[in-house]
Scaffold this motif. Sequence first.
Motif, mmCIF file in Angstrom:
data_model
loop_
_atom_site.group_PDB
_atom_site.id
_atom_site.type_symbol
_atom_site.label_atom_id
_atom_site.label_comp_id
_atom_site.label_asym_id
_atom_site.label_seq_id
_atom_site.Cartn_x
_atom_site.Cartn_y
_atom_site.Cartn_z
ATOM 1 N N GLN A 169 0.820 -1.205 0.000
ATOM 2 C CA GLN A 169 0.000 0.000 0.000
ATOM 3 C C GLN A 169 0.862 1.267 0.000
ATOM 4 O OE1 GLN A 169 -3.448 1.674 2.930
ATOM 5 N NE2 GLN A 169 -3.842 -0.247 1.903
ATOM 6 N N TYR A 237 -0.807 -0.606 9.066
ATOM 7 C CA TYR A 237 -1.786 -1.485 8.440
ATOM 8 C C TYR A 237 -2.684 -2.111 9.498
ATOM 9 C CZ TYR A 237 -3.746 -4.750 5.053
ATOM 10 O OH TYR A 237 -4.610 -5.438 4.226
ATOM 11 N N TYR A 303 -6.773 -2.555 3.518
ATOM 12 C CA TYR A 303 -7.281 -3.090 2.264
ATOM 13 C C TYR A 303 -8.570 -3.845 2.556
ATOM 14 C CZ TYR A 303 -3.244 -2.427 -0.898
ATOM 15 O OH TYR A 303 -2.272 -1.910 -1.715
#
Length: 325
Positions: A169, A237, A303
């Motif tokens: 990412q 994340y 995500y």
Amino acid sequence: MKSPLFAAAILGLATSAQAQTLTVIAPDYFGSEWGPGPAIKEGFEARCGTCTLNFRTGDVMSRLQLEGARLDGDVVIGLNTDTTLRARETGLFVPHGQPLAALTLPIDWADDTFLPFNWGYNAWVYDKTRVKNPPTSFADLITREDISLIWQDPRSSSAGLALLLWVDQLYGEDAADVWAALSERTVTVTAGWSEAYGLFTEGEADMVLSYATSPAYHIVAEEDDSKAAAIFSEGHYLTAEVAGVLSGTENPGLAADFMAYILSPEFQQMIAYGNWSYPSALPREDWPEVMRDLPYPDTALFYSETQAEERRVPALDLWLEGMTR
């Protein structure tokens, strides 16, 4: 001679007894004495009265894919948001039926199949006695030649997969350069989290890939504040762990009760200490004090399950390219 009515009554009692056993498919750590399973079992059985909660532990995703409709269970717990698409595509789950208004994750959640029970930020944890000036960004980590690292293989570890997607990412098609740089100061890449973290606590490296909440364990269980998570300016994340109801359950009412229990304050407080992670349905002011006091990332990188699955193989290709330079 016993009447047909008596036989039917006995059969009904047997069926009722069978319906009072809830089988939950869970990862190995869940059922261990240091995992959250024993406390969850005790708490749920106290609520339901005569029921029994049994955990069947092992590799949850492999069991879903290999056993399919033959899977003997009522609820699955312990999948995470980077793998739920593959679980969803088995067709083995039904809607969980729970309201989502109580959820307190830093991302929007509208999934009616998988219910999050906890969540966390991946982070590089360091030993403060060894690292006096920890990196403050991922870019900083990449260039720090004075820091040794241990982390997990993204092909076998959920934490390793999260790192893979974190780098993807942030760096996209330039990720191979990141992996090449990290590999130069990597002591080892392990198959799973436990091995990696154990090597770190034995002093084999300065930093280990883990979670922003990992230092809470050392503070509470060991009265040791020498471990800390490096907080990065680009963000961290996020993954959430989830539960779902199997379509083949023979105990839909009990399964629904368990899903509701997940959102209860009792369960949520339990999971904070039992899993050393952020509760999914408690506001931050109700978290354990030790977690409220830990450094907390400003930015959540995430995500969706579709994005995670779409990027997994290309990101793995870049990982392999970088690690073999």
